[in-house]
Enzyme design. Structure first.
Site, mmCIF file in Angstrom:
data_model
loop_
_atom_site.group_PDB
_atom_site.id
_atom_site.type_symbol
_atom_site.label_atom_id
_atom_site.label_comp_id
_atom_site.label_asym_id
_atom_site.label_seq_id
_atom_site.Cartn_x
_atom_site.Cartn_y
_atom_site.Cartn_z
ATOM 1 N N HIS A 307 0.586 -1.275 0.065
ATOM 2 C CA HIS A 307 -0.087 -0.087 -0.175
ATOM 3 C C HIS A 307 0.947 1.257 -0.160
ATOM 4 C CE1 HIS A 307 -3.295 2.967 1.399
ATOM 5 N NE2 HIS A 307 -4.285 2.034 0.854
ATOM 6 N N ASP A 364 -8.012 -4.944 -0.059
ATOM 7 C CA ASP A 364 -8.333 -5.865 -1.370
ATOM 8 C C ASP A 364 -8.017 -7.676 -1.130
ATOM 9 O OD1 ASP A 364 -7.654 -3.265 -3.183
ATOM 10 O OD2 ASP A 364 -9.829 -4.346 -2.990
HETATM 11 C C1 SDX Z 1 -6.268 0.175 -3.058
HETATM 12 O O1 SDX Z 1 -4.441 3.861 -1.521
HETATM 13 C C2 SDX Z 1 -5.334 3.576 -1.241
HETATM 14 O O2 SDX Z 1 -5.639 4.177 0.201
HETATM 15 C C3 SDX Z 1 -6.285 2.186 -1.991
HETATM 16 C C4 SDX Z 1 -7.152 1.804 -1.224
HETATM 17 C C5 SDX Z 1 -8.315 2.376 -1.222
HETATM 18 O O3 SDX Z 1 -8.923 2.367 -0.041
HETATM 19 O O4 SDX Z 1 -9.043 3.736 -1.576
HETATM 20 O O5 SDX Z 1 -7.106 1.696 -0.101
HETATM 21 C C6 SDX Z 1 -7.327 0.177 -2.359
HETATM 22 O O6 SDX Z 1 -6.048 0.508 -4.151
HETATM 23 C C7 SDX Z 1 -5.491 -1.084 -2.214
HETATM 24 C C8 SDX Z 1 -3.722 -1.100 -2.758
HETATM 25 C C9 SDX Z 1 -4.296 -1.883 -4.206
HETATM 26 N N1 SDX Z 1 -3.908 -2.651 -4.875
HETATM 27 C C10 SDX Z 1 -2.766 -4.350 -4.804
HETATM 28 O O7 SDX Z 1 -3.723 -4.584 -4.340
HETATM 29 C C11 SDX Z 1 -2.147 -3.995 -5.536
HETATM 30 C C12 SDX Z 1 -0.514 -4.902 -5.622
HETATM 31 N N2 SDX Z 1 -0.586 -3.603 -4.407
HETATM 32 C C13 SDX Z 1 0.751 -2.898 -5.861
HETATM 33 O O8 SDX Z 1 0.535 -2.705 -6.981
HETATM 34 C C14 SDX Z 1 1.394 -1.691 -4.313
HETATM 35 O O9 SDX Z 1 2.182 -2.171 -3.813
HETATM 36 C C15 SDX Z 1 0.461 -0.281 -4.652
HETATM 37 C C16 SDX Z 1 0.348 -0.175 -6.024
HETATM 38 C C17 SDX Z 1 -0.774 -0.865 -3.638
HETATM 39 C C18 SDX Z 1 1.499 1.211 -3.824
HETATM 40 O O10 SDX Z 1 2.240 0.827 -5.030
HETATM 41 P P1 SDX Z 1 3.333 1.918 -4.185
HETATM 42 O O11 SDX Z 1 3.364 2.897 -2.676
HETATM 43 O O12 SDX Z 1 4.097 2.974 -5.248
HETATM 44 O O13 SDX Z 1 4.768 0.933 -3.854
HETATM 45 P P2 SDX Z 1 5.824 0.544 -5.079
HETATM 46 O O14 SDX Z 1 5.364 0.199 -6.001
HETATM 47 O O15 SDX Z 1 6.890 1.310 -4.930
HETATM 48 O O16 SDX Z 1 6.750 -0.032 -3.784
HETATM 49 C C19 SDX Z 1 8.137 -0.308 -3.102
HETATM 50 C C20 SDX Z 1 8.439 -1.603 -3.376
HETATM 51 C C21 SDX Z 1 8.504 -2.086 -4.875
HETATM 52 O O17 SDX Z 1 9.976 -2.876 -4.533
HETATM 53 P P3 SDX Z 1 11.335 -1.913 -5.136
HETATM 54 O O18 SDX Z 1 11.355 -1.649 -6.113
HETATM 55 O O19 SDX Z 1 11.368 -1.199 -4.072
HETATM 56 O O20 SDX Z 1 12.328 -3.134 -5.298
HETATM 57 O O21 SDX Z 1 7.740 -2.858 -2.923
HETATM 58 C C22 SDX Z 1 7.194 -3.952 -3.646
HETATM 59 C C23 SDX Z 1 8.075 -2.912 -5.210
HETATM 60 O O22 SDX Z 1 7.949 -3.838 -6.408
HETATM 61 N N3 SDX Z 1 5.414 -3.844 -4.240
HETATM 62 C C24 SDX Z 1 5.839 -4.903 -4.032
HETATM 63 C C25 SDX Z 1 3.807 -5.168 -4.063
HETATM 64 N N4 SDX Z 1 3.632 -4.169 -4.050
HETATM 65 C C26 SDX Z 1 4.472 -3.184 -3.913
HETATM 66 N N5 SDX Z 1 5.810 -7.042 -4.354
HETATM 67 C C27 SDX Z 1 5.087 -7.649 -5.003
HETATM 68 N N6 SDX Z 1 3.563 -7.410 -4.537
HETATM 69 C C28 SDX Z 1 3.118 -6.714 -3.964
HETATM 70 N N7 SDX Z 1 1.792 -6.101 -4.055
#
Ligand code: SDX
Length: 425
Positions: A307, A364
């Site tokens: 998140h 989720d």
């Molecule tokens: C919702 O914003 C809100 O409030 C949203 C929400 C709401 O109620 O409105 O809470 C609802 O959207 C919840 C989130 C649902 N999405 C998912 O479950 C999809 C999977 N999650 C990711 O796509 C991600 O965690 C995000 C999009 C939710 C957050 O992304 P960020 O903050 O941009 O974090 P990032 O992509 O920069 O990740 C940091 C690191 C990265 O690795 P490195 O580059 O440091 O090596 O964490 C990794 C990412 O690759 N990472 C994940 C991951 N999420 C982040 N690796 C594997 N699986 C994941 N799910």
């Protein structure tokens, strides 16, 4: 208004000092007002708005490090267990939980606006039967603009308030119809004798052939709690979309349609559907280790994890997991995908890759398992999220319109071609 602290940040720029005011809220980090950077010929740069407060708001507070979510000061776990969704709607809209009398009046208002203009039902026929229900929702909710375009003065607070009621009341009807259309069943009209969640499940699953269809109260209670857990979440991508669209003075129905579009993405509200597809692909607990390796090599993401704000447990995920246990237990369902999800969570929470990145289950991760137990098909999961979040979107839209606001218009760091002339023509 936010409390100006009198504190200032001092920016050294081109040999000059720029004093930037610092404001404090009631909770959360102070903010630095950077607008004077423009006078010094600079923009701030913050792709993805990682460190940007886009507005002032009194509706929802999140502390990502502590895993705290408050709606008008009330913790989400208390609202999910001691209030119902319509009370939470009233709270988000008005700032206080309703008294008994206010609840009766609000509930009656919503019930009396669940019908939609009968011509709205004709929009559905333009879609293929295999259309994704979110595509239908974007279309038909946006189309509501046409039905209120000429009698909606957004400068009139009464028009704004009745619009909020209409949207909270009508979106469940359109959501249920987006499902009915895809399964080729006739639309079922809302009833005024059912509660909000019961009415939605009735419109989803009743058919003309089954006149005595009754909604299981266990499922209605679970549905209502899921609505509450999804009601609002500060300045997330879809809410920010609604605010940005609203800042142009756009019709609120069109703004909500914009929010639905933004929510659809798998990184946002589309994640609940993606979690179930991920669990289907993994199949069994034996395949978890191999899947986790693919996550670490970034071939796939662990959907339902991570998140932008929560770097601790998403408090909604905790309540969702408890609800999962309650509903499946009450229904006597032994869903192997719950065991699979729990194994994924166990491994992730003990694995350095996830710990280092502060990746925890979000709202989720478990919601899809409950929705499946209720009988909601996977492609309807994000529609349920949009239905529940409509109150959050419209609450932020109302808050923005309740005071002065400017059209949202970010700038950029331009790295394209410098000016040049067309040659040889
Ligand atoms: C919702 O914003 C809100 O409030 C949203 C929400 C709401 O109620 O409105 O809470 C609802 O959207 C919840 C989130 C649902 N999405 C998912 O479950 C999809 C999977 N999650 C990711 O796509 C991600 O965690 C995000 C999009 C939710 C957050 O992304 P960020 O903050 O941009 O974090 P990032 O992509 O920069 O990740 C940091 C690191 C990265 O690795 P490195 O580059 O440091 O090596 O964490 C990794 C990412 O690759 N990472 C994940 C991951 N999420 C982040 N690796 C594997 N699986 C994941 N799910």
């Amino acid at each position: 208004m936010s409390a100006a602290t009198g504190k200032k940040a001092v920016l050294q720029l081109d040999g000059k000092e720029i004093e930037l005011p610092i404001y404090s809220g009631t909770l959360g980090p102070d903010v630095i007002d950077v607008k004077d950077v423009l006078a010094a010929g600079h923009f701030t740069f913050d792709p993805g708005f990682m460190a940007t407060a886009a507005c002032e708001s009194k509706i929802t507070f999140i502390d990502g490090n502590k895993g705290v979510l408050l709606h008008r000061g009330y913790p989400i776990d208390q609202l999910a267990t001691k209030a119902d969704y319509l009370e939470t709607c009233y709270l988000l809209l008005n700032g206080e939980l309703p008294t008994a009398e206010q609840k009766v009046e609000f509930d009656a208002k919503v019930r009396n606006h669940t019908m939609v203009h009968d011509q709205v039902s004709r929009f559905f026929n333009g879609f293929r039967r295999d259309a994704h229900p979110m595509a239908i929702m974007v279309g038909v909710v946006g189309a509501l603009s046409a039905f209120y375009h000429n009698n909606l003065d957004i400068e009139d607070v009464n028009h704004r308030e009745i619009t909020a009621i209409r949207l909270i009341a009508k979106v469940p009807t359109l959501a249920a119809w987006s499902y009915k259309y895809t399964v080729g069943q006739p639309f079922v009209y809302p009833r005024n004798d059912l509660s909000y969640a019961e009415n939605f499940l009735y419109m989803m699953f009743a058919t003309p052939a089954d006149r005595d269809y009754k909604v299981n109260p266990i499922l209605a209670k679970a549905m209502d709690r899921i609505f509450t857990l999804h009601a609002d979440h500060e300045q997330n991508a879809s809410t920010s979309t609604v605010r940005l669209a609203g800042s142009t003075g756009a019709n609120p129905y069109a703004c909500i349609a914009a929010g639905i579009s933004a929510l659809w993405g798998p990184a946002h509200g589309g994640a609940n559907e993606a979690v179930l597809k991920m669990l289907d692909e993994i199949g069994t607990v034996e395949n978890v280790a191999g899947f986790m390796e693919k996550v670490k090599t970034k071939e796939v993401k662990l959907m339902g994890f991570g998140h932008r704000v929560y770097k601790n447990f998403d408090p909604r995920a905790k309540v969702m997991k408890e609800t999962c246990d309650e509903v499946l237990g009450a229904l006597g369902i032994n869903d192997p995908q719950l065991a699979l999800a729990m194994e994924l969570e166990r491994i992730a929470l003990s694995d350095e890759y996830f710990i280092k990145r502060n990746l925890y289950p979000n709202v989720d991760f478990y919601s899809g398992i409950i929705l499946k137990a209720i009988g909601i098909p996977t492609e309807m999961f994000t529609v349920i999220f949009a239905l529940a979040r409509t109150v959050g979107w419209i609450s932020h839209w109302l808050e923005m319109h309740s005071g002065p606001y400017k059209i949202g218009r970010p700038r950029q760091l331009y790295t394209g071609e410098v000016q040049r002339d067309i040659q040889g023509r």
